[in-house]
Write a protein that holds these residues in place. Structure first.
Motif, PDB file in Angstrom:
ATOM      1  N   THR A  24       0.328   1.009  -5.183  1.00  0.00           N
ATOM      2  CA  THR A  24       1.563   0.271  -5.486  1.00  0.00           C
ATOM      3  C   THR A  24       1.268  -1.045  -6.194  1.00  0.00           C
ATOM      4  OG1 THR A  24       2.601   1.215  -3.513  1.00  0.00           O
ATOM      5  CG2 THR A  24       3.651  -0.733  -4.483  1.00  0.00           C
ATOM      6  N   LEU A  25       0.374  -1.833  -5.594  1.00  0.00           N
ATOM      7  CA  LEU A  25      -0.003  -3.133  -6.158  1.00  0.00           C
ATOM      8  C   LEU A  25      -1.411  -3.422  -5.674  1.00  0.00           C
ATOM      9  CD1 LEU A  25       0.871  -5.747  -7.697  1.00  0.00           C
ATOM     10  CD2 LEU A  25       1.563  -6.661  -5.462  1.00  0.00           C
ATOM     11  N   ASP A  26      -2.381  -3.215  -6.552  1.00  0.00           N
ATOM     12  CA  ASP A  26      -3.770  -3.363  -6.127  1.00  0.00           C
ATOM     13  C   ASP A  26      -4.200  -4.812  -6.037  1.00  0.00           C
ATOM     14  OD1 ASP A  26      -3.603  -3.725  -8.859  1.00  0.00           O
ATOM     15  OD2 ASP A  26      -5.442  -2.632  -9.321  1.00  0.00           O
ATOM     16  N   TYR A  27      -3.643  -5.674  -6.889  1.00  0.00           N
ATOM     17  CA  TYR A  27      -3.963  -7.097  -6.844  1.00  0.00           C
ATOM     18  C   TYR A  27      -2.823  -7.879  -7.472  1.00  0.00           C
ATOM     19  CZ  TYR A  27      -5.813 -11.697  -7.642  1.00  0.00           C
ATOM     20  OH  TYR A  27      -5.960 -13.054  -7.639  1.00  0.00           O
ATOM     21  N   ALA A  28      -2.578  -9.031  -6.914  1.00  0.00           N
ATOM     22  CA  ALA A  28      -1.642  -9.988  -7.518  1.00  0.00           C
ATOM     23  C   ALA A  28      -2.112 -11.382  -7.141  1.00  0.00           C
ATOM     24  CB  ALA A  28      -0.216  -9.766  -7.021  1.00  0.00           C
ATOM     25  N   THR A  38      -1.951 -15.318  -6.033  1.00  0.00           N
ATOM     26  CA  THR A  38      -1.071 -16.145  -5.202  1.00  0.00           C
ATOM     27  C   THR A  38      -1.130 -17.615  -5.608  1.00  0.00           C
ATOM     28  OG1 THR A  38      -2.819 -16.208  -3.522  1.00  0.00           O
ATOM     29  CG2 THR A  38      -1.057 -14.606  -3.207  1.00  0.00           C
ATOM     30  N   PHE A  39      -1.707 -17.901  -6.773  1.00  0.00           N
ATOM     31  CA  PHE A  39      -1.628 -19.242  -7.351  1.00  0.00           C
ATOM     32  C   PHE A  39      -0.373 -19.270  -8.227  1.00  0.00           C
ATOM     33  CE2 PHE A  39      -6.497 -20.277  -7.531  1.00  0.00           C
ATOM     34  CZ  PHE A  39      -6.633 -19.873  -6.214  1.00  0.00           C
ATOM     35  N   GLN A  40       0.626 -19.987  -7.807  1.00  0.00           N
ATOM     36  CA  GLN A  40       1.884 -20.130  -8.556  1.00  0.00           C
ATOM     37  C   GLN A  40       2.612 -18.788  -8.755  1.00  0.00           C
ATOM     38  OE1 GLN A  40       3.024 -22.996  -8.933  1.00  0.00           O
ATOM     39  NE2 GLN A  40       1.447 -24.491  -9.442  1.00  0.00           N
ATOM     40  N   MET A  41       2.199 -17.756  -8.049  1.00  0.00           N
ATOM     41  CA  MET A  41       2.863 -16.457  -8.042  1.00  0.00           C
ATOM     42  C   MET A  41       2.855 -15.953  -6.598  1.00  0.00           C
ATOM     43  SD  MET A  41       3.876 -15.781 -11.128  1.00  0.00           S
ATOM     44  CE  MET A  41       4.309 -14.050 -10.915  1.00  0.00           C
ATOM     45  N   GLY A  42       3.449 -14.821  -6.370  1.00  0.00           N
ATOM     46  CA  GLY A  42       3.450 -14.278  -5.026  1.00  0.00           C
ATOM     47  C   GLY A  42       3.683 -12.788  -5.042  1.00  0.00           C
ATOM     48  N   HIS A  43       3.551 -12.165  -3.873  1.00  0.00           N
ATOM     49  CA  HIS A  43       3.897 -10.762  -3.723  1.00  0.00           C
ATOM     50  C   HIS A  43       4.405 -10.569  -2.288  1.00  0.00           C
ATOM     51  CE1 HIS A  43       0.265  -9.838  -1.341  1.00  0.00           C
ATOM     52  NE2 HIS A  43      -0.368 -10.661  -2.165  1.00  0.00           N
ATOM     53  N   PRO A  44       5.259  -9.593  -2.062  1.00  0.00           N
ATOM     54  CA  PRO A  44       5.943  -9.495  -0.769  1.00  0.00           C
ATOM     55  C   PRO A  44       5.031  -9.287   0.425  1.00  0.00           C
ATOM     56  CG  PRO A  44       7.054  -8.156  -2.430  1.00  0.00           C
ATOM     57  CD  PRO A  44       5.764  -8.621  -3.039  1.00  0.00           C
ATOM     58  N   VAL A  45       3.923  -8.563   0.243  1.00  0.00           N
ATOM     59  CA  VAL A  45       3.123  -8.164   1.402  1.00  0.00           C
ATOM     60  C   VAL A  45       2.506  -9.378   2.098  1.00  0.00           C
ATOM     61  CG1 VAL A  45       1.413  -6.527   2.226  1.00  0.00           C
ATOM     62  CG2 VAL A  45       2.585  -6.091   0.084  1.00  0.00           C
ATOM     63  N   ALA A  46       2.074 -10.370   1.336  1.00  0.00           N
ATOM     64  CA  ALA A  46       1.481 -11.563   1.945  1.00  0.00           C
ATOM     65  C   ALA A  46       2.510 -12.308   2.787  1.00  0.00           C
ATOM     66  CB  ALA A  46       0.918 -12.480   0.871  1.00  0.00           C
ATOM     67  N   PHE A  47       3.738 -12.412   2.284  1.00  0.00           N
ATOM     68  CA  PHE A  47       4.783 -13.099   3.040  1.00  0.00           C
ATOM     69  C   PHE A  47       5.154 -12.307   4.296  1.00  0.00           C
ATOM     70  CE2 PHE A  47       5.242 -14.888  -1.216  1.00  0.00           C
ATOM     71  CZ  PHE A  47       5.313 -16.239  -0.925  1.00  0.00           C
ATOM     72  N   THR A  63      -9.245 -16.853  -4.860  1.00  0.00           N
ATOM     73  CA  THR A  63      -8.697 -15.790  -5.707  1.00  0.00           C
ATOM     74  C   THR A  63      -8.051 -14.691  -4.871  1.00  0.00           C
ATOM     75  OG1 THR A  63     -10.374 -16.195  -7.404  1.00  0.00           O
ATOM     76  CG2 THR A  63      -9.307 -14.039  -7.435  1.00  0.00           C
ATOM     77  N   TYR A  64      -8.628 -14.425  -3.724  1.00  0.00           N
ATOM     78  CA  TYR A  64      -8.156 -13.307  -2.901  1.00  0.00           C
ATOM     79  C   TYR A  64      -7.322 -13.762  -1.708  1.00  0.00           C
ATOM     80  CZ  TYR A  64     -11.640 -10.974  -5.747  1.00  0.00           C
ATOM     81  OH  TYR A  64     -12.379 -10.505  -6.814  1.00  0.00           O
ATOM     82  N   SER A  65      -6.865 -15.000  -1.676  1.00  0.00           N
ATOM     83  CA  SER A  65      -6.006 -15.452  -0.572  1.00  0.00           C
ATOM     84  C   SER A  65      -4.745 -14.596  -0.515  1.00  0.00           C
ATOM     85  CB  SER A  65      -5.612 -16.914  -0.770  1.00  0.00           C
ATOM     86  OG  SER A  65      -6.699 -17.777  -0.577  1.00  0.00           O
ATOM     87  N   GLY A  66      -4.513 -13.959   0.621  1.00  0.00           N
ATOM     88  CA  GLY A  66      -3.340 -13.114   0.764  1.00  0.00           C
ATOM     89  C   GLY A  66      -3.398 -11.855  -0.066  1.00  0.00           C
ATOM     90  N   HIS A  67      -4.585 -11.322  -0.288  1.00  0.00           N
ATOM     91  CA  HIS A  67      -4.755 -10.131  -1.112  1.00  0.00           C
ATOM     92  C   HIS A  67      -3.813  -9.022  -0.612  1.00  0.00           C
ATOM     93  CE1 HIS A  67      -6.569  -6.641  -3.031  1.00  0.00           C
ATOM     94  NE2 HIS A  67      -7.312  -7.462  -3.772  1.00  0.00           N
ATOM     95  N   PRO A  68      -3.091  -8.362  -1.515  1.00  0.00           N
ATOM     96  CA  PRO A  68      -2.084  -7.392  -1.061  1.00  0.00           C
ATOM     97  C   PRO A  68      -2.660  -6.240  -0.254  1.00  0.00           C
ATOM     98  CG  PRO A  68      -2.371  -7.293  -3.459  1.00  0.00           C
ATOM     99  CD  PRO A  68      -3.068  -8.516  -2.987  1.00  0.00           C
ATOM    100  N   VAL A  69      -3.860  -5.764  -0.603  1.00  0.00           N
ATOM    101  CA  VAL A  69      -4.423  -4.635   0.131  1.00  0.00           C
ATOM    102  C   VAL A  69      -4.892  -5.078   1.512  1.00  0.00           C
ATOM    103  CG1 VAL A  69      -6.091  -2.759   0.071  1.00  0.00           C
ATOM    104  CG2 VAL A  69      -5.069  -3.573  -2.060  1.00  0.00           C
ATOM    105  N   ALA A  70      -5.503  -6.251   1.595  1.00  0.00           N
ATOM    106  CA  ALA A  70      -5.908  -6.770   2.902  1.00  0.00           C
ATOM    107  C   ALA A  70      -4.690  -7.047   3.779  1.00  0.00           C
ATOM    108  CB  ALA A  70      -6.742  -8.036   2.728  1.00  0.00           C
ATOM    109  N   ALA A  71      -3.632  -7.587   3.181  1.00  0.00           N
ATOM    110  CA  ALA A  71      -2.410  -7.849   3.943  1.00  0.00           C
ATOM    111  C   ALA A  71      -1.793  -6.550   4.454  1.00  0.00           C
ATOM    112  CB  ALA A  71      -1.413  -8.619   3.084  1.00  0.00           C
TER     113      ALA A  71
END
Length: 443
Positions: free
Chosen positions: A79-83, A85-94, A322-330
């Protein structure tokens, strides 16, 4: 053997991998390789079953090979392998941060994601300094740790840490250390919290007198020292540290990289002890060890002081990965939390702790055993060192236990134990019976 499955001797080059915290030449002369895992067990390349009495490295709390986590990781990769989190975001981390915040002590609900416990510690120390600076006390930069403390391998962590071998080769940051609380003369073979030693928290008052409270940013301790050999705090010790920090405006940081996520029978050691820190570091079991991830939990007061300190539109905290809140880890973390919830693993140890304690302390009469300590589903067992060869007996114990089918951890001459939270009473019995049998073979 099938031709498609070559033997270790002609298939594996060990030279390229510089292994961490390992005597590389010793290991590569006689390697110990784990090839697969499921539930409570590893398997070696030659097919032997190994009971995991260490949760991998304090991290596989829900047991190995959880299909729910693997499925969540696969779905997220597709679905989303990487996004960023510097000045951007993705739902899984939140989503993951919100889910974690529901598990923490009240008010400790702002989450900064990292990739390891070491990064979490360095992040927490930076947050502490940023907090004081935001409040006009930028001179508060000194960190207080504790002898025998382990806080990872970043420069902040080794500075606050109190394990000599981790520090001696490297430059460290401004720091000082309280005495450790390990006191076998008064507390040997304690069951649960040692009765003696809370007065060592007063070391913090002495350091305040030496350096001045106005220079101290934070005190960081493991609620239970893990890497030093499982050292539970004396009765009242953590409460006293909290009171002294409050009296002098110093932040208290709990390093819960090991104790977090059910190890003591509560979500966090902060719950178990009823002591709430200002910052709390976690990692390891946050994803059941499946993917690297860590987190710092900050109180509302600390978070708001930093985030509300500048003009809107200006970055408040110049820090991150770079990987803070990585979507796959989250995604792996969310699946892990669901397993913990569904199977009651964050509190399961409460029903096992007495069985574990009784079993572990049954080894008090075994040869070479000089002390046993336990709390929750953790235990440390000290072996008398051989004259002139400290650590040799502990290492031999590690190797012989593996040969006997149980994985333990050796820290010098201390054997550390922390099985997955899914362990059965029968498996506890097997761990202890194997320990007794192997100890009896040591000279």
């Amino acid at each position: 053997m099938d031709d498609a499955a070559p033997t270790l001797a002609n298939s594996l080059d060990l030279s390229a991998f510089w292994m961490p915290f390992t005597a590389n030449r010793q290991f590569k002369a006689a390697p110990r390789l784990l090839a697969s895992a499921a539930g409570m067990y590893y398997r070696t390349e030659d097919g032997r079953e190994i009971l995991d009495a260490t949760s991998g490295l304090w991290c596989v709390n829900a047991g190995h090979g959880r299909i729910e986590i693997a499925d969540a990781v696969h779905r997220q990769l597709m679905t989303l392998d990487y996004a960023p989190t510097f000045q951007m975001g993705h739902p899984v981390a939140f989503d993951f941060a919100s889910a974690l915040a529901k598990l923490t002590p009240s008010g400790l609900d702002r989450v900064f994601f990292t990739n390891s416990g070491s990064e979490a510690v360095d992040t927490a120390l930076k947050i502490a300094m940023a907090y004081h600076r935001a409040r006009g006390q930028g001179q508060r930069t000194r960190i207080v740790g504790r002898e025998k403390g382990y806080h990872g391998v970043g420069f902040g962590g080794i500075s606050a840490g109190g394990l000599v071998n981790n520090r001696r080769t490297f430059v460290t940051l401004p720091s000082d250390h309280m005495r450790h609380t390990h006191d076998p003369a008064r507390n040997a073979f304690s069951r649960g919290l040692p009765a003696h030693g809370a007065e060592r928290a007063e070391d913090l008052e002495q350091l305040i007198a030496l350096h001045g409270a106005e220079t101290l940013a934070a005190v960081i301790v493991e609620p239970v020292s893990g890497s030093a050999g499982v050292l539970p705090p004396p009765v009242g010790y953590l409460e006293r540290l909290r009171a002294i920090c409050d009296a002098h405006g110093i932040l208290l940081i709990f390093d819960e990289v090991i104790t977090g996520f059910g190890r003591l029978g509560s979500a966090f050691a902060a719950h178990h002890f009823g002591v709430v820190p200002d910052l709390m570091t976690t990692a390891k079991a946050i994803t059941n060890g499946v993917l690297p991830m860590g987190a710092v939990f900050a109180s509302r007061a600390v978070h708001d002081a930093v985030v509300d300190s500048g003009a809107e539109g200006v970055i408040e905290f110049f820090h991150g990965y770079t990987y803070s809140g990585h979507p796959v880890a989250a995604a792996a973390g969310l699946a892990t939390l669901e397993i913990y919830r569904r199977e009651g693993l964050l509190t399961r140890v409460g029903g096992l702790a007495e069985t574990w304690e009784t079993a572990i302390h049954s080894l008090a009469d075994a040869p070479h055993v000089t002390d046993i300590r336990n709390l929750g589903l953790m235990a440390g067992l000290d072996l008398a060192p051989r004259p002139g060869a400290p650590g040799a007996r502990g290492y031999e114990m590690l190797v012989r236990m593996l040969e006997a089918g149980v994985l333990v951890r050796a820290t010098g001459d201390t054997i550390a134990l922390s099985p997955p939270l899914i362990v059965s009473e029968g498996e506890i019995g097997r761990i202890v019976e194997t320990l007794r049998r192997v100890i009896s073979t040591l000279d």
